[in-house]
Design a protein around this motif. Structure first.
Motif, short mmCIF file in Angstrom:
data_model
loop_
_atom_site.label_atom_id
_atom_site.label_comp_id
_atom_site.label_asym_id
_atom_site.label_seq_id
_atom_site.Cartn_x
_atom_site.Cartn_y
_atom_site.Cartn_z
N SER A 127 30.05 4.53 42.59
CA SER A 127 30.50 3.61 43.62
C SER A 127 29.43 3.41 44.68
N VAL A 128 29.53 2.28 45.35
CA VAL A 128 28.65 1.97 46.49
C VAL A 128 29.56 1.70 47.69
N LEU A 129 29.32 2.40 48.78
CA LEU A 129 30.14 2.29 49.97
C LEU A 129 29.30 1.75 51.12
N ALA A 130 29.89 0.86 51.91
CA ALA A 130 29.23 0.31 53.10
C ALA A 130 30.04 0.67 54.33
N CYS A 131 29.37 0.90 55.44
CA CYS A 131 30.08 1.21 56.67
C CYS A 131 29.22 0.81 57.88
N ALA A 132 29.88 0.63 59.01
CA ALA A 132 29.20 0.28 60.25
C ALA A 132 30.09 0.68 61.42
N PRO A 133 29.50 1.10 62.54
CA PRO A 133 30.32 1.39 63.73
C PRO A 133 31.05 0.12 64.18
N GLN A 134 32.32 0.24 64.42
CA GLN A 134 33.11 -0.92 64.83
C GLN A 134 32.70 -1.36 66.24
N GLY A 135 32.52 -2.69 66.40
CA GLY A 135 32.16 -3.23 67.71
C GLY A 135 30.78 -2.83 68.18
N TYR A 136 29.83 -2.65 67.25
CA TYR A 136 28.51 -2.15 67.62
C TYR A 136 27.80 -3.07 68.61
N ARG A 137 27.81 -4.38 68.35
CA ARG A 137 27.06 -5.30 69.22
C ARG A 137 27.67 -5.39 70.61
N SER A 138 28.99 -5.36 70.69
CA SER A 138 29.64 -5.33 72.00
C SER A 138 29.30 -4.04 72.74
N LEU A 151 34.72 0.21 56.97
CA LEU A 151 34.42 0.79 55.66
C LEU A 151 34.81 -0.16 54.55
N GLY A 152 34.04 -0.15 53.48
CA GLY A 152 34.37 -0.91 52.28
C GLY A 152 33.55 -0.39 51.12
N ALA A 153 34.05 -0.57 49.90
CA ALA A 153 33.35 -0.01 48.74
C ALA A 153 33.67 -0.80 47.49
N VAL A 154 32.76 -0.73 46.52
CA VAL A 154 32.97 -1.28 45.18
C VAL A 154 32.57 -0.22 44.18
N SER A 155 33.08 -0.36 42.95
CA SER A 155 32.81 0.63 41.91
C SER A 155 32.30 -0.04 40.65
N PHE A 156 31.42 0.66 39.96
CA PHE A 156 30.94 0.28 38.63
C PHE A 156 31.73 1.11 37.61
N PRO A 157 32.27 0.55 36.54
CA PRO A 157 32.04 -0.79 36.01
C PRO A 157 33.07 -1.83 36.44
N LEU A 200 25.64 -5.31 43.96
CA LEU A 200 26.59 -4.23 44.21
C LEU A 200 26.60 -3.84 45.69
N LEU A 201 25.43 -3.77 46.30
CA LEU A 201 25.36 -3.46 47.72
C LEU A 201 26.03 -4.56 48.54
N ASN A 202 25.73 -5.80 48.24
CA ASN A 202 26.35 -6.91 48.97
C ASN A 202 27.85 -6.94 48.76
N GLY A 203 28.30 -6.56 47.56
CA GLY A 203 29.73 -6.51 47.29
C GLY A 203 30.42 -5.50 48.18
N ALA A 204 29.79 -4.33 48.38
CA ALA A 204 30.37 -3.31 49.26
C ALA A 204 30.40 -3.80 50.70
N ILE A 205 29.33 -4.47 51.14
CA ILE A 205 29.29 -4.99 52.52
C ILE A 205 30.35 -6.06 52.72
N GLN A 206 30.50 -6.95 51.75
CA GLN A 206 31.52 -7.99 51.86
C GLN A 206 32.93 -7.39 51.87
N GLU A 207 33.14 -6.33 51.09
CA GLU A 207 34.45 -5.67 51.10
C GLU A 207 34.71 -5.02 52.46
N MET A 208 33.67 -4.44 53.05
CA MET A 208 33.81 -3.86 54.39
C MET A 208 34.19 -4.94 55.40
#
Length: 318
Positions: A185-196, A276-282, A291-299
């Motif tokens: 799996s590939v997981l993406a994450c980011a601090p919520q409200g980072y730019r603010s 948080l968001g993640a995608v899995s292979f297969p 795959l990385l972009n898929g995880a970011i879009q899911e996040m």
């Protein structure tokens, strides 16, 4: 399905697995399975013997059977980490019909991967092979990091890997999975409200938040997982041998760990959370970038849904 491929560890030797299982019949079944898959198995029936045997054998991986109500396996993991033994992949071997044990290990299992006893008998061996291959690749990359060229593997601010290295590791894991089978799996994450947050507290404090995020991620995920910073505020992780069904528990564990840790600004602890968001292979296939972009879009999708939910609930309360 029987796994008979031989996987060689360092210097061409069979990788050693320390297997801890108090039930003699289950111990023999798992030992035979791993032996057939090409592992050298050191079997133990007593959890109190793990630490001294570990220090003598120095295994490539440790598999600990989990049984309630004592959950001795979790205490062993805690002891190994107190000793600083955090570079060896650890696994809990779980009975799928014991939900209380699964819940206990999700909440208090220190982020160790959980593997169900599988009717096909192959899942544990495949996971071990996958994790050890990736670990060896990461160790080789770290060794190259001693050279000037290797410094390009890491993000200068946080010290985790960078996007280029992560994409290379995703590509390697995809090729391995296509050839030998098994998920990742590939997981993406980011601090919520980072730019603010940066607008309110300044860029320097925002950088501190990113370093804090990287530290919490490194303390929460498995030693075999690859953590990388892939944009200004976004991180991504490669999770070898992690199937889609296991992702909800992992996402919940990371989110909880991040919220429990306290990030301080001017001596005051701020409540922080992760997107948080993640995608899995297969379940999802494509290039490493896809795959990385898929995880970011899911996040981002999960973030939009959460905002709509919050807006809806505020309207209801009004």
């Amino acid at each position: 399905m029987s796994v008979t491929r031989k996987h060689r560890g360092k210097s061409g030797l069979q990788p050693t697995v320390l297997l801890v299982e108090p039930r003699a019949e289950e111990l023999e079944k798992t030992r035979a399975l791993l032996g057939e898959a090409g592992f050298r198995v050191v079997p133990l029936t007593r959890f109190e013997a793990v630490v001294p045997i570990f220090e003598v054998v120095r295994p490539d991986a440790v598999v600990l059977a989990v049984h309630s109500p004592d959950f001795a396996a979790v205490a062993v993991v805690r002891r190994l980490r107190q000793l600083g033994e955090v570079t060896v992949p650890l696994f809990y071997l779980m009975d799928p019909d014991q939900p209380e044990a699964w819940r206990f290990c999700l909440e208090k299992g220190l982020g160790v991967d959980m593997v169900p006893r599988n009717l096909s008998g192959s899942e544990l061996a495949l996971r071990l092979q996958s994790v050890l291959r990736l670990r060896d690749a990461v160790l080789r990359a770290k060794e190259s990091g001693e050279t000037e060229a290797g410094s390009a593997l890491h993000d200068e601010l946080t010290g985790v890997y960078n996007k280029q290295f992560l994409l290379a590791m995703i590509g390697q894991e995809a090729r391995r999975s296509e050839r030998y089978g098994g998920p990742f799996s590939v997981l993406a994450c980011a601090p919520q409200g980072y730019r603010s947050f940066c607008k309110q507290h300044g860029e320097a404090m925002g950088e501190r938040l990113l370093v804090y995020t990287a530290v919490v991620l490194g303390q929460t995920v498995r030693e075999s997982d690859v953590v990388a910073r892939v944009s200004d505020e976004e991180f991504a992780l490669l999770l070898p041998a992690m199937e889609e069904d296991a992702l909800p528990g992992l996402l919940a564990r990371i989110a909880t760990r991040f919220e429990l840790a306290r990030f301080q600004v001017e001596g005051k602890a701020l409540k922080t959370s992760l997107l948080l968001g993640a995608v899995s292979f297969p379940d999802m296939v494509g290039t490493p970038a896809q795959l990385l972009n898929g995880a970011i879009q899911e996040m981002r999708r999960r973030s939009r849904e959460a905002r709509r939910w919050d807006v809806g609930m505020s309207r209801v309360s009004v």
